[in-house]
Design a protein around this motif. Structure first.
Motif, PDB file in Angstrom:
ATOM      1  N   ALA A  23      -5.451  25.870  -7.158  1.00 42.51           N
ATOM      2  CA  ALA A  23      -5.449  25.205  -5.852  1.00 42.51           C
ATOM      3  C   ALA A  23      -5.697  23.707  -6.025  1.00 42.51           C
ATOM      4  N   GLU A  24      -6.595  23.347  -6.906  1.00 43.68           N
ATOM      5  CA  GLU A  24      -6.851  21.928  -7.189  1.00 43.68           C
ATOM      6  C   GLU A  24      -5.653  21.290  -7.878  1.00 43.68           C
ATOM      7  N   ALA A  25      -5.091  21.977  -8.856  1.00 42.09           N
ATOM      8  CA  ALA A  25      -3.957  21.431  -9.608  1.00 42.09           C
ATOM      9  C   ALA A  25      -2.752  21.181  -8.712  1.00 42.09           C
ATOM     10  N   LEU A  26      -2.509  22.088  -7.753  1.00 40.95           N
ATOM     11  CA  LEU A  26      -1.326  22.006  -6.895  1.00 40.95           C
ATOM     12  C   LEU A  26      -1.604  21.408  -5.521  1.00 40.95           C
ATOM     13  N   ASP A  27      -2.873  21.088  -5.244  1.00 46.23           N
ATOM     14  CA  ASP A  27      -3.295  20.635  -3.918  1.00 46.23           C
ATOM     15  C   ASP A  27      -2.952  21.700  -2.872  1.00 46.23           C
ATOM     16  N   TRP A  28      -3.317  22.947  -3.189  1.00 47.54           N
ATOM     17  CA  TRP A  28      -3.116  24.084  -2.314  1.00 47.54           C
ATOM     18  C   TRP A  28      -4.442  24.479  -1.680  1.00 47.54           C
ATOM     19  N   GLN A  29      -4.428  25.566  -0.945  1.00 48.52           N
ATOM     20  CA  GLN A  29      -5.624  26.096  -0.307  1.00 48.52           C
ATOM     21  C   GLN A  29      -5.817  27.558  -0.699  1.00 48.52           C
ATOM     22  N   ILE A  30      -7.062  27.974  -0.762  1.00 45.62           N
ATOM     23  CA  ILE A  30      -7.376  29.377  -1.012  1.00 45.62           C
ATOM     24  C   ILE A  30      -7.536  30.049   0.348  1.00 45.62           C
ATOM     25  N   VAL A  31      -6.783  31.133   0.557  1.00 46.82           N
ATOM     26  CA  VAL A  31      -6.797  31.793   1.862  1.00 46.82           C
ATOM     27  C   VAL A  31      -7.387  33.200   1.815  1.00 46.82           C
ATOM     28  N   HIS A  32      -7.631  33.689   0.629  1.00 45.52           N
ATOM     29  CA  HIS A  32      -8.210  35.033   0.482  1.00 45.52           C
ATOM     30  C   HIS A  32      -9.018  35.029  -0.802  1.00 45.52           C
ATOM     31  N   ASP A  33     -10.259  35.519  -0.718  1.00 42.74           N
ATOM     32  CA  ASP A  33     -11.123  35.489  -1.895  1.00 42.74           C
ATOM     33  C   ASP A  33     -12.099  36.653  -1.822  1.00 42.74           C
ATOM     34  N   THR A  34     -11.840  37.674  -2.647  1.00 42.16           N
ATOM     35  CA  THR A  34     -12.736  38.820  -2.760  1.00 42.16           C
ATOM     36  C   THR A  34     -12.973  39.052  -4.244  1.00 42.16           C
ATOM     37  N   PRO A  35     -13.902  39.909  -4.620  1.00 43.88           N
ATOM     38  CA  PRO A  35     -14.081  40.200  -6.042  1.00 43.88           C
ATOM     39  C   PRO A  35     -12.832  40.786  -6.702  1.00 43.88           C
TER      40      PRO A  35
END
Length: 135
Positions: A23-35
């Motif tokens: 996300a940092e490398a591509l200037d994207w966003q994280i929209v889902h984050d689970t284990p």
């Protein structure tokens, strides 16, 4: 009828760290984050449902990171190509990726004859930075 290329799945040890890195490398966003998984998509794409088929097909792809117990042992059979626009400084973009933790790798390319640079993300997944483009 056609299917939509929806996402690329990346096996990794730490999905959350990989999703944050990409996300940092591509200037994207994280929209889902689970284990169990983490998903990064282009900014502005939105994670909300899209009812119209044409609009849904026009959306970009995401990256899905999932945990696996084994480590990477050989060269990727599939990789991502990134390209800077002709208005961007390609070498500066490569330096930025390296400052984030990417490393240069040789997968058999002859550095004198290629127009791309092969890098690896923090878990060793290869990707290329191509020559600058405007299309």
């Amino acid at each position: 009828m056609a299917l939509k290329w929806y996402t690329v799945v990346v096996d990794c040890h730490d999905p959350q760290a990989q999703a944050r890195w990409w996300a940092e490398a591509l200037d994207w966003q994280i929209v889902h984050d689970t284990p169990e998984e983490a998903v990064a998509i282009p900014k502005g794409m939105g994670a909300e449902p899209v009812a119209e088929l044409e609009a849904w097909f026009a959306r970009g792809q995401g990256l899905l990171f999932v945990p696996v117990p084994e480590g990477k042992t050989v060269k990727n059979r599939l990789h991502i190509d990134l390209a800077p626009h002709t208005s961007q400084d390609r070498d500066a973009e490569i330096a930025r990726l390296e400052s984030l933790g990417a490393t240069r790798v040789n997968v058999g390319q002859d550095e004198a004859d290629v127009t791309w640079t092969v890098l690896a993300d923090p878990e060793g997944n290869e990707f290329c930075v191509l020559s600058s483009r405007n299309r």
